[in-house]
Design a protein around this motif. Sequence first.
Motif, PDB file in Angstrom:
ATOM      1  N   MET A 270       5.532  -5.650   0.670  1.00  0.00           N
ATOM      2  CA  MET A 270       5.964  -5.349   2.039  1.00  0.00           C
ATOM      3  C   MET A 270       7.120  -4.347   2.082  1.00  0.00           C
ATOM      4  O   MET A 270       7.657  -4.080   3.144  1.00  0.00           O
ATOM      5  N   PRO A 430      10.588 -18.738   8.634  1.00  0.00           N
ATOM      6  CA  PRO A 430      11.115 -17.873   7.575  1.00  0.00           C
ATOM      7  C   PRO A 430      11.775 -18.699   6.476  1.00  0.00           C
ATOM      8  O   PRO A 430      12.253 -19.805   6.712  1.00  0.00           O
TER       9      PRO A 430
ATOM     10  N   LEU B 103      19.514  -5.225   4.350  1.00  0.00           N
ATOM     11  CA  LEU B 103      18.093  -5.542   4.346  1.00  0.00           C
ATOM     12  C   LEU B 103      17.740  -6.393   5.555  1.00  0.00           C
ATOM     13  O   LEU B 103      18.486  -7.304   5.916  1.00  0.00           O
ATOM     14  N   HIS B 107       8.410 -10.939  10.530  1.00  0.00           N
ATOM     15  CA  HIS B 107       7.013 -11.290  10.716  1.00  0.00           C
ATOM     16  C   HIS B 107       6.908 -11.908  12.095  1.00  0.00           C
ATOM     17  O   HIS B 107       7.918 -12.280  12.698  1.00  0.00           O
ATOM     18  N   ALA B 114       3.893  -7.567   9.937  1.00  0.00           N
ATOM     19  CA  ALA B 114       5.120  -7.832   9.183  1.00  0.00           C
ATOM     20  C   ALA B 114       5.503  -6.635   8.331  1.00  0.00           C
ATOM     21  O   ALA B 114       4.651  -5.839   7.947  1.00  0.00           O
ATOM     22  N   THR B 115       6.780  -6.517   8.040  1.00  0.00           N
ATOM     23  CA  THR B 115       7.252  -5.542   7.052  1.00  0.00           C
ATOM     24  C   THR B 115       8.661  -5.910   6.612  1.00  0.00           C
ATOM     25  O   THR B 115       9.330  -6.710   7.250  1.00  0.00           O
ATOM     26  N   MET B 116       9.074  -5.313   5.516  1.00  0.00           N
ATOM     27  CA  MET B 116      10.480  -5.342   5.134  1.00  0.00           C
ATOM     28  C   MET B 116      11.133  -4.116   5.754  1.00  0.00           C
ATOM     29  O   MET B 116      10.471  -3.100   5.968  1.00  0.00           O
ATOM     30  N   LEU B 138      10.657 -12.547  14.036  1.00  0.00           N
ATOM     31  CA  LEU B 138      11.748 -13.279  13.382  1.00  0.00           C
ATOM     32  C   LEU B 138      12.232 -12.475  12.182  1.00  0.00           C
ATOM     33  O   LEU B 138      11.414 -12.030  11.371  1.00  0.00           O
ATOM     34  N   CYS B 139      13.544 -12.306  12.052  1.00  0.00           N
ATOM     35  CA  CYS B 139      14.061 -11.654  10.846  1.00  0.00           C
ATOM     36  C   CYS B 139      13.782 -12.602   9.681  1.00  0.00           C
ATOM     37  O   CYS B 139      14.128 -13.776   9.735  1.00  0.00           O
ATOM     38  N   ASN B 140      13.138 -12.101   8.629  1.00  0.00           N
ATOM     39  CA  ASN B 140      12.790 -12.993   7.522  1.00  0.00           C
ATOM     40  C   ASN B 140      13.457 -12.600   6.214  1.00  0.00           C
ATOM     41  O   ASN B 140      13.043 -13.021   5.149  1.00  0.00           O
ATOM     42  N   GLU B 141      14.494 -11.777   6.285  1.00  0.00           N
ATOM     43  CA  GLU B 141      15.216 -11.449   5.065  1.00  0.00           C
ATOM     44  C   GLU B 141      16.698 -11.702   5.296  1.00  0.00           C
ATOM     45  O   GLU B 141      17.265 -11.237   6.290  1.00  0.00           O
ATOM     46  N   PHE B 142      17.316 -12.457   4.381  1.00  0.00           N
ATOM     47  CA  PHE B 142      18.739 -12.797   4.529  1.00  0.00           C
ATOM     48  C   PHE B 142      19.555 -11.526   4.744  1.00  0.00           C
ATOM     49  O   PHE B 142      19.539 -10.623   3.919  1.00  0.00           O
ATOM     50  N   CYS B 143      20.277 -11.470   5.886  1.00  0.00           N
ATOM     51  CA  CYS B 143      20.982 -10.226   6.206  1.00  0.00           C
ATOM     52  C   CYS B 143      22.458 -10.484   6.493  1.00  0.00           C
ATOM     53  O   CYS B 143      23.197  -9.568   6.822  1.00  0.00           O
ATOM     54  N   HIS B 147      22.130 -14.373  10.287  1.00  0.00           N
ATOM     55  CA  HIS B 147      20.696 -14.146  10.047  1.00  0.00           C
ATOM     56  C   HIS B 147      19.775 -15.029  10.894  1.00  0.00           C
ATOM     57  O   HIS B 147      18.783 -14.559  11.453  1.00  0.00           O
ATOM     58  N   ASP B 148      20.115 -16.324  11.006  1.00  0.00           N
ATOM     59  CA  ASP B 148      19.248 -17.255  11.740  1.00  0.00           C
ATOM     60  C   ASP B 148      19.028 -16.811  13.187  1.00  0.00           C
ATOM     61  O   ASP B 148      18.016 -17.140  13.797  1.00  0.00           O
ATOM     62  N   HIS B 149      20.006 -16.099  13.728  1.00  0.00           N
ATOM     63  CA  HIS B 149      19.961 -15.762  15.159  1.00  0.00           C
ATOM     64  C   HIS B 149      19.262 -14.444  15.422  1.00  0.00           C
ATOM     65  O   HIS B 149      19.253 -13.948  16.536  1.00  0.00           O
ATOM     66  N   TRP B 151      16.276 -12.597  16.120  1.00  0.00           N
ATOM     67  CA  TRP B 151      14.861 -12.593  16.515  1.00  0.00           C
ATOM     68  C   TRP B 151      14.742 -11.880  17.845  1.00  0.00           C
ATOM     69  O   TRP B 151      15.724 -11.696  18.552  1.00  0.00           O
TER      70      TRP B 151
END
Lengths: 539, 159
Positions: A270, A430, B103, B107, B114-116, B138-143, B147-149, B151
Amino acid sequence: MEKMHGKNLILANMWVAFTFFMVAILLGVFQVLSRAGYVPGLQIPELYFGSVSTHGVIMGFVLTTFAIMGFGYFAAVNSLKMNIPHKWFGWTGFIIALTGTLMAASMLLSGQASVMYTFYPPLKAHPLFYAGAALLVVGSWFWAFHMIWMMNKWKKENPGETVPILMFGTVANAILWLFTSLGVTLEILFLLLPWSLGWIETVDVGLGRTLFSWTLHAIVYFWLIPAYLVLYAIVPKEAGGKLFCDEMARISLIMLMVISVPIGMHHLYMDPFQAAGWKLVHMVGTLLVALPTLFTGFTVLAGLEIAGRLAGGRGPFGWFFAVPWGKPVVLAGMLSLLMLTFGGFGGLVNASYSLNALVHNTQWITGHFHLIFAGTSIIMYFAFAYYMWPKVTGKELFSTKIALWQLWLWFIGMLTLTLPWHYLGMLGQPRRISSSPYPEVVREGWALQELGMFIGGVILMVSAVLFIYNLLRTHGNTISVAPAFNNVECLNPAARMPALLNGFGFWTVLIFFYLIVGYGYPVLQFFLMETHGVEPWGI
Amino acid sequence: MHIDKLEKFWIWLTTITAFAATGVLGFYALHLNIHPPSNVETIDSSRLHLSKEFNENNLGVKKNADGSVTVTLVAARYGFFPSHIKVPANTPVKLRIASPDVLHGFHVPGLNFATMVIPGYVSEVHAKFPKTGEFFLLCNEFCGLGHDHMWSKLTVTNK
């Protein structure tokens, strides 16, 4: 009481591994509690992300590396029946690795390295974290060279003899590790460390991630091969059977060693900075590496069937009930294969070039690698510990009953934890979130699965405590046992093992070229195009 | 060398299965043209706000002359901008997204979209949404700690 040669070196490595393991288990329980949200006051992102980073680094780098080093010295001393030449060499590696571990751990525990097990540039950690991680790897290289050295010395002293499968696989793993650990070491030494020290201003995130992916897949086989070796060389013997086919076992190990290094790009499906063609090439390799695992399953089950039939089992299934499941290492072998089967199916989904988009970075992935790593591999580390502790210390295992309970609990806990995780991933949860402050419609169906995750986590903690307790009590046991070890016998021993299946010269050259084909251009491209580096960011 | 007959059978069976799986996935990729985001396109993330494509005024959904839609997004701590996008169903959508900081990734539960998002690079995803409704990125990469918030909303409307 007879004392095994190399006792202190083996036990020192093992105890470092399992002490850190226990710390990481407690962090794991905190994480499932935080994610499930049962104690709102505990949902603190700083704590959670620090904890996940520590849990991942300990389980992936510390527990594994030290346990594998201890395993390797045990394998070499016992299967080759020779003493460790220049023990100080092994101790030097141990001390370097331990120093690195303590440096990295102090940064992780003080919250200065919450950058996850995969390092995640442009998030920046304290330079001591990167330096510590590099030292851990460098320390393990001493072990890897020690293993190769011992095998070659033995071959010189025993010309024409077949290297026992336990040692053959250990050296395959050492060579695999030397090749695969190079990716992360290059990333640390040339990108992350100088960047975190301020010597260079920016790093190319694409290059960093590509280098890490080089390490990221084969490292899984570095963890898994000792588990396979217990399955090949110890489980059939302990069950009262034989190794079904020595040659196939060697072919599988060589396939794992050669194929598993240049396929790491399936972790980057990805990511936009690698072209589709390279990802497709790496997918083919990823699917091929499933083959040695399928061969392993066949050989090990055949070995168990031989044991069952020798013990009087009849008919197509009767042999199954005649296998001595009351021996921890035999039971663990079966539970490990079951988890490998579940985890393997999930792995085929992740490996699929197009299907991966559905599960990438969801909790499905966490479920998958816990099944394969914490399930399949680590249960065999437990089994190996139960097997070798009495031989190394000369004292009988404190309680076989507790050991059997512990293995069952680990199996049940792992399934209770990971099956809901797979499902949560399909629902779209996630991975790597400390809480889920999403709209209700997104969270639909999550609550029950999160309960499963929490219960699974608690069961695993109980199991881990029983494991450590049993080993500690074994040291104080007054009943002595002899440290006898015998190599597994083969059903049809080869009269003369072909040189290609008794050494690694040819295969090492092959990995080298395959690695250049698989990673040469994907790394080189960053130097051929105009890229833009990124400055460090805090969390 | 001695390999048992049964084992030979197993070796053939598993090898053919592995190649068949490769064939199926290769067919999807090469014939149906289904690829993960792999556009290998660089951008200076520190100057994203000054770039022609990713400056604030150019973000959002745009209709193209051929009826397709281009969505331009920025993923930044801790949101996707603009935070609510509306796209028509059954229409080719090209999403272009970049990050000015760390990062990210996304998804959409219920969709295979989805993408990175990697600083220094542009991600491009092609999609066609078969059904209308409200979806969430939803953001799916730890940023980072928030991060949890991270979307945002995606509405698929009638064409």
